[in-house]
Design an enzyme around this catalytic site. Structure first.
Site, PDB file in Angstrom:
ATOM      1  CG  HIS A 182       0.529   6.318  -0.600  1.00 10.50           C
ATOM      2  ND1 HIS A 182      -0.657   6.867  -1.058  1.00 10.50           N
ATOM      3  CD2 HIS A 182       0.234   5.741   0.601  1.00 10.50           C
ATOM      4  CE1 HIS A 182      -1.617   6.642  -0.178  1.00 10.50           C
ATOM      5  NE2 HIS A 182      -1.111   5.961   0.833  1.00 10.50           N
ATOM      6  CG  HIS A 240      -1.717   1.256   1.373  1.00 15.88           C
ATOM      7  ND1 HIS A 240      -2.941   1.427   0.756  1.00 15.88           N
ATOM      8  CD2 HIS A 240      -1.475   2.410   2.050  1.00 15.88           C
ATOM      9  CE1 HIS A 240      -3.414   2.627   1.051  1.00 15.88           C
ATOM     10  NE2 HIS A 240      -2.543   3.237   1.841  1.00 15.88           N
ATOM     11  CD  GLU A 241       2.075   3.324   3.633  1.00 17.00           C
ATOM     12  OE1 GLU A 241       2.248   4.439   3.108  1.00 17.00           O
ATOM     13  OE2 GLU A 241       1.092   3.057   4.342  1.00 17.00           O
TER      14      GLU A 241
END
Length: 236
Positions: free
Chosen positions: A109, A105-106
């Protein structure tokens, strides 16, 4: 009759704040329970969160983003200014499905940053103003209540607080999109199998609920301010 500043804390619209608080507590409990469950499920590849993040970045052609470990529980985040993915203790060295999902998920980004994803750019731009709005919005309103000669402060305070609400709203598409990118790259890179992807998706959906709850709580608080003060007008 002028507003009593203490009335701000005691009126019936406080129910809106309580609803927001309940949503936030529920969402926080949900993400912790879901993460805890899948943090005990080891992924078949045996990759740690840090290793998965490294692989995802290289697969995505990203070579200017670093990965480092930070203390805390689920303090994972992507720092776009310093081009750094920071993974918490429970994610960095863990080979669980939950850890890989959070690390991915990071990375999502970081991929958004690489692609110049507009909502991420808008959110990053709003950060300084949102920090000011969340800290000073309500104090400015209270000053407007105390010093009746400066009633315009109430309207200013509402607008200042509204900036922090806008930030919470803009955060939603950013987080949802990062999770979609994460699951897509986990599948295309063969980092997780089908069943593992489903479990990672459950972790990310639970995490997304915290952002939804935060946005809802902020909107309810703003609604309460508008109902109470009507843009700075006072009741007779």
């Amino acid at each position: 009759m002028y507003y009593n500043p203490f009335f701000y804390y005691m009126d019936s619209t406080y129910l809106l704040v309580l609803i927001g608080a309940i949503l936030s507590i529920w969402a926080s409990a949900r993400v912790k329970a879901t993460y805890s469950k899948y943090s005990h499920v080891r992924c078949a590849s045996g990759m740690t969160g840090a290793e998965a993040a490294e692989k995802i970045l290289r697969m995505s052609g990203i070579y200017d983003v670093g990965i480092e470990q930070v203390s805390g529980d689920l303090t994972d985040h992507y720092d776009s200014r310093r081009k750094m993915i920071r993974l918490s203790d429970r994610v960095y060295g863990s080979a669980s499905v939950a850890a890989i999902g959070v690390a991915a998920h990071e990375c999502g980004h970081a991929i958004q940053d690489q692609k110049d994803y507009l909502p991420l750019r808008v959110r990053t731009t709003l950060v300084p103003a949102a920090n000011i709005g969340s800290r000073l919005g309500i104090p400015i309103i209270l000053l407007g209540l105390i010093f009746s000669a400066f009633s315009g402060l109430i309207t200013i305070g509402i607008w200042v607080f509204a900036i922090s609400v806008l930030f919470q709203i803009v955060t939603l598409p950013v987080e949802f999109n990062a999770s979609r990118r994460a699951l897509a790259v986990l599948e295309s890179g063969g980092i997780l199998g089908t069943g593992e992807l489903d479990n990672a998706g459950r972790v990310l959906r639970a995490a997304a609920l915290t952002y939804v709850a935060a946005a809802a709580a902020s909107i309810l608080q703003l609604l309460r301010l508008i109902l109470l003060f009507g843009g700075g007008r006072r009741r007779d």
